[in-house]
Each structure stands twice: as structure tokens, then as C-alpha cells.
Scaffold this active site. Structure first.
Site, mmCIF file in Angstrom:
data_model
loop_
_atom_site.group_PDB
_atom_site.id
_atom_site.type_symbol
_atom_site.label_atom_id
_atom_site.label_comp_id
_atom_site.label_asym_id
_atom_site.label_seq_id
_atom_site.Cartn_x
_atom_site.Cartn_y
_atom_site.Cartn_z
ATOM 1 N N ASP A 17 0.830 -1.204 0.000
ATOM 2 C CA ASP A 17 0.000 0.000 0.000
ATOM 3 C C ASP A 17 0.866 1.258 0.000
ATOM 4 O O ASP A 17 1.961 1.262 0.558
ATOM 5 C CB ASP A 17 -0.896 -0.026 1.257
ATOM 6 C CG ASP A 17 -2.000 1.010 1.186
ATOM 7 O OD1 ASP A 17 -2.282 1.519 0.088
ATOM 8 O OD2 ASP A 17 -2.576 1.311 2.247
ATOM 9 N N GLY A 18 0.361 2.312 -0.618
ATOM 10 C CA GLY A 18 1.019 3.622 -0.515
ATOM 11 C C GLY A 18 1.620 4.140 -1.809
ATOM 12 O O GLY A 18 2.293 5.177 -1.798
ATOM 13 N N ARG A 21 0.206 7.711 -2.546
ATOM 14 C CA ARG A 21 0.734 8.753 -1.644
ATOM 15 C C ARG A 21 2.198 9.051 -1.957
ATOM 16 O O ARG A 21 2.645 10.191 -1.924
ATOM 17 C CB ARG A 21 0.599 8.299 -0.183
ATOM 18 C CG ARG A 21 -0.720 8.681 0.425
ATOM 19 C CD ARG A 21 -1.025 7.873 1.649
ATOM 20 N NE ARG A 21 -1.412 6.513 1.303
ATOM 21 C CZ ARG A 21 -1.612 5.561 2.199
ATOM 22 N NH1 ARG A 21 -1.441 5.805 3.479
ATOM 23 N NH2 ARG A 21 -1.976 4.350 1.803
ATOM 24 N N HIS A 34 2.897 3.558 -8.987
ATOM 25 C CA HIS A 34 2.732 2.125 -9.268
ATOM 26 C C HIS A 34 3.982 1.556 -9.948
ATOM 27 O O HIS A 34 4.394 0.437 -9.669
ATOM 28 C CB HIS A 34 1.491 1.883 -10.138
ATOM 29 C CG HIS A 34 0.198 2.227 -9.441
ATOM 30 N ND1 HIS A 34 -0.062 1.848 -8.149
ATOM 31 C CD2 HIS A 34 -0.903 2.919 -9.855
ATOM 32 C CE1 HIS A 34 -1.268 2.287 -7.783
ATOM 33 N NE2 HIS A 34 -1.784 2.953 -8.807
ATOM 34 N N SER A 62 -6.805 -5.854 -6.240
ATOM 35 C CA SER A 62 -7.945 -6.428 -5.510
ATOM 36 C C SER A 62 -9.209 -6.388 -6.364
ATOM 37 O O SER A 62 -9.285 -5.641 -7.357
ATOM 38 C CB SER A 62 -8.188 -5.644 -4.211
ATOM 39 O OG SER A 62 -8.797 -4.402 -4.497
ATOM 40 N N GLU A 64 -11.786 -5.001 -5.592
ATOM 41 C CA GLU A 64 -12.326 -3.632 -5.465
ATOM 42 C C GLU A 64 -11.556 -2.630 -6.326
ATOM 43 O O GLU A 64 -12.077 -1.567 -6.662
ATOM 44 C CB GLU A 64 -12.287 -3.169 -3.997
ATOM 45 C CG GLU A 64 -13.295 -3.860 -3.087
ATOM 46 C CD GLU A 64 -12.950 -5.309 -2.758
ATOM 47 O OE1 GLU A 64 -11.754 -5.678 -2.781
ATOM 48 O OE2 GLU A 64 -13.886 -6.094 -2.508
ATOM 49 N N TRP A 66 -10.995 -2.663 -9.338
ATOM 50 C CA TRP A 66 -11.646 -2.416 -10.641
ATOM 51 C C TRP A 66 -12.449 -1.118 -10.603
ATOM 52 O O TRP A 66 -12.758 -0.548 -11.653
ATOM 53 C CB TRP A 66 -12.585 -3.568 -11.020
ATOM 54 C CG TRP A 66 -11.890 -4.851 -11.340
ATOM 55 C CD1 TRP A 66 -11.948 -6.010 -10.625
ATOM 56 C CD2 TRP A 66 -11.035 -5.130 -12.470
ATOM 57 N NE1 TRP A 66 -11.176 -6.983 -11.220
ATOM 58 C CE2 TRP A 66 -10.611 -6.475 -12.351
ATOM 59 C CE3 TRP A 66 -10.575 -4.380 -13.551
ATOM 60 C CZ2 TRP A 66 -9.760 -7.082 -13.285
ATOM 61 C CZ3 TRP A 66 -9.727 -4.979 -14.483
ATOM 62 C CH2 TRP A 66 -9.334 -6.310 -14.339
ATOM 63 N N ARG A 68 -11.491 1.729 -9.494
ATOM 64 C CA ARG A 68 -10.656 2.938 -9.627
ATOM 65 C C ARG A 68 -10.895 3.576 -10.996
ATOM 66 O O ARG A 68 -11.429 2.910 -11.905
ATOM 67 C CB ARG A 68 -9.183 2.561 -9.469
ATOM 68 C CG ARG A 68 -8.878 2.165 -8.045
ATOM 69 C CD ARG A 68 -7.400 2.066 -7.779
ATOM 70 N NE ARG A 68 -7.206 1.805 -6.361
ATOM 71 C CZ ARG A 68 -6.070 1.973 -5.720
ATOM 72 N NH1 ARG A 68 -4.992 2.391 -6.361
ATOM 73 N NH2 ARG A 68 -5.984 1.728 -4.432
ATOM 74 N N LEU A 128 11.607 -20.263 -4.822
ATOM 75 C CA LEU A 128 10.589 -19.375 -4.263
ATOM 76 C C LEU A 128 9.282 -19.600 -5.009
ATOM 77 O O LEU A 128 9.276 -19.673 -6.246
ATOM 78 C CB LEU A 128 11.029 -17.901 -4.428
ATOM 79 C CG LEU A 128 9.981 -16.845 -4.040
ATOM 80 C CD1 LEU A 128 9.756 -16.838 -2.533
ATOM 81 C CD2 LEU A 128 10.430 -15.444 -4.498
ATOM 82 N N ARG A 191 -5.352 -2.136 8.470
ATOM 83 C CA ARG A 191 -6.520 -2.791 7.848
ATOM 84 C C ARG A 191 -6.081 -4.049 7.123
ATOM 85 O O ARG A 191 -4.935 -4.158 6.707
ATOM 86 C CB ARG A 191 -7.129 -1.891 6.764
ATOM 87 C CG ARG A 191 -7.871 -0.705 7.189
ATOM 88 C CD ARG A 191 -8.696 -0.189 6.009
ATOM 89 N NE ARG A 191 -7.873 0.507 5.034
ATOM 90 C CZ ARG A 191 -7.541 1.793 5.119
ATOM 91 N NH1 ARG A 191 -7.947 2.521 6.142
ATOM 92 N NH2 ARG A 191 -6.810 2.352 4.178
ATOM 93 N N GLU A 204 0.992 -13.692 11.930
ATOM 94 C CA GLU A 204 1.560 -12.551 12.647
ATOM 95 C C GLU A 204 1.530 -11.326 11.725
ATOM 96 O O GLU A 204 1.840 -11.438 10.533
ATOM 97 C CB GLU A 204 3.020 -12.849 13.048
ATOM 98 C CG GLU A 204 3.168 -14.033 13.987
ATOM 99 C CD GLU A 204 2.545 -13.779 15.359
ATOM 100 O OE1 GLU A 204 2.631 -12.642 15.854
ATOM 101 O OE2 GLU A 204 1.967 -14.735 15.918
#
Ligand code: FPP
Length: 237
Positions: A17-18, A21, A34, A62, A64, A66, A68, A128, A191, A204
Site C-alpha cells: 500500500d502507498g 501517496r 505504481h 484487488s 475492489e 476495478w 478505480r 521461491l 486494515r 503474525e
């Protein structure tokens, strides 16, 4: 620097996230953030390999997201496509397996084709396991799993009394994957944002104020160091 920890997570999940910003702080458009976020993805993959973390799940888009503005959605899709194209050979070289969770049928057709090819091409890689959550929403995932199980019960293949945690998990997008041991969220928001709701029951949490495009080895090590001090009880004493 490779550091030895007594307790290392097997599976790390990240809410990246971020980006917006970060771009705003630089007086740049969100898409700039991005793009810088995609570079942070590459650094995070390198950190996992350096510290012997075998599994990484990234919340890249996500269900959600879509909603944007369409230009931002287009830019994110294009970034994902170019990232995959550029990464195919390094995934192979670094022995990285790629897979996805989420409703990838909603992605542009050419990106679905590319994803299918990369997933198939890397399926035996072992160093990985990189999981991209794409058009992913945990509530959707849980509802879809419930529908499949309900159909099985309706057709008589299953007695409702046979529904267990294990059976339910087998119908999630993450079937067969271990639950995350550590969930990292950047940009300080406390969140979960509809990410892996079932799977993080005993995970965790590590929240850093760092914005995702600035996420680097330093923050990765902070998260590992913090995780190393956690005493996981899984509801016991
Ligand atoms: C959240 O930042 C980030 C996203 C919605 C997308 C995550 C995408 C990337 C990290 C880059 C591309 C990824 C890959 C795998 C190539 P935000 O836009 O919500 O930031 P804000 O909260 O500051 O507005």
C-alpha cells in the site's frame, strides 16, 4: 546481508500500500507510484531469496481495485503485463514458481495468456513460490468455495456433516498452500482490506509506515527481526 533467525516465516504475504501517496509526495501522477511499486516488488522477491523464504504472496490487484478510474486500472494492467514479460527469463533463472489467486478471468485476454504460459513454464521451480493475488477478494473467494460445497451437498456427493476446515480449504484459491506466517502491510494502515481473511487467522502482522515504493531490504529485515521475537500460540498457552 544474510542474517540467521531462529524463527523464519515460510510464507510471507504483503499488502503493498502507498503507491499513490508516494507519487503525490513527489508531485507525480499515481501511475508513477505504481511503476516504483513494481521495482519494490522486484526488491522484495530478491529479499525472499536472499533470506531463504520459500513463499511470497503479493496483493497486486484487488477485486475492489476495478472501481478505480479507468485510466489507473489500464495503467495497472499494462504494468502487470510488462512486468511479467520482462520477468519470464529471470523467474526461470532464479528458480521461481509463479502462480495466481483471484478471478484472473477478468484480466485482459493477452495478460491471461501470458500468465498461463508463465505459470506452466515455472511450475516445477522450487526456490521461491511467488503468488500474485490478481482481481482477488477474500469474500468472493469464500462465497465461491461455499457455492461449490453447497452444490456438492445438493447433488448428494457430500453430507453437510463432512464439511470441515480441511474440506473448506480445499475449495479456496489457496488450496494446497500453507497459510501465511507473516503478513506485512506498508503505509501504516491498520486494515486487512479483504485479503486472505480465512488464511490469516493465526498469521503474525507487521505494519510499517514506509510506503510500498520505498519498501526495501531494510524494512524486510525489520519484519523478519520482529517476527523472530514472536511467540506463536495458535490459541494455546
Ligand atoms: C496500493 O497503493 C497498491 C495497489 C492498488 C496496486 C499494487 C501494485 C503494485 C505494487 C505495482 C505493480 C505490481 C506488480 C506485481 C507488477 P495505492 O494506489 O492504494 O496507494 P495509496 O493508498 O497511497 O493511494
Amino acid at each position: 546481508m544474510k542474517t540467521d533467525f531462529d524463527n523464519k516465516p515460510t510464507h510471507i504475504a504483503c499488502i503493498m500500500d502507498g503507491n499513490g501517496r508516494w507519487a503525490k509526495q513527489q508531485g507525480k501522477p499515481r501511475t508513477f507510484g505504481h511503476r516504483a511499486g513494481a521495482d519494490a516488488v522486484s526488491r522484495c522477491i530478491e529479499s525472499c531469496i536472499r533470506h531463504g523464504i520459500p513463499m511470497l504472496t503479493l496483493y497486486a490487484f484487488s477485486s475492489e481495485n476495478w472501481n478505480r478510474p479507468s485510466l489507473e486500472v489500464k495503467a495497472l494492467m499494462s504494468l502487470l503485463h510488462h512486468f511479467l514479460k520482462e520477468k519470464v527469463s529471470s523467474l526461470e533463472k532464479q528458480d521461481i514458481r509463479l502462480s495466481t489467486i483471484g478471478n484472473t478471468a477478468k484480466l485482459p485476454a493477452k495478460t491471461q495468456q501470458l500468465l498461463n504460459r508463465v505459470v506452466e513454464q515455472t511450475k516445477d521451480n522450487k526456490t521461491l513460490h511467488l503468488v500474485l493475488a490478481l482481481s482477488y477478494g477474500s469474500r468472493d473467494e469464500i462465497v465461491e468455495a461455499t457455492k461449490k460445497i453447497a452444490h456438492m451437498a445438493q447433488s448428494g456427493q457430500l453430507n453437510p456433516e463432512q464439511i470441515t476446515h480441511e474440506l473448506f480449504e480445499k475449495h479456496l484459491d489457496t488450496a494446497g498452500m500453507p497459510d501465511p506466517d507473516l503478513l506485512i502491510r506498508t503505509s501504516g494502515e491498520m486494515r486487512i482490506s479483504n485479503f486472505l481473511l480465512w488464511q490469516i487467522s493465526y498469521t503474525e502482522l507487521f505494519v510499517t509506515p514506509t510506503l510500498w515504493p520505498d519498501f526495501s531490504e531494510k524494512e524486510f529485515l525489520e519484519a523478519l527481526t520482529d517476527y523472530n521475537t514472536r511467540h506463536r500460540k495458535f490459541g494455546k498457552i
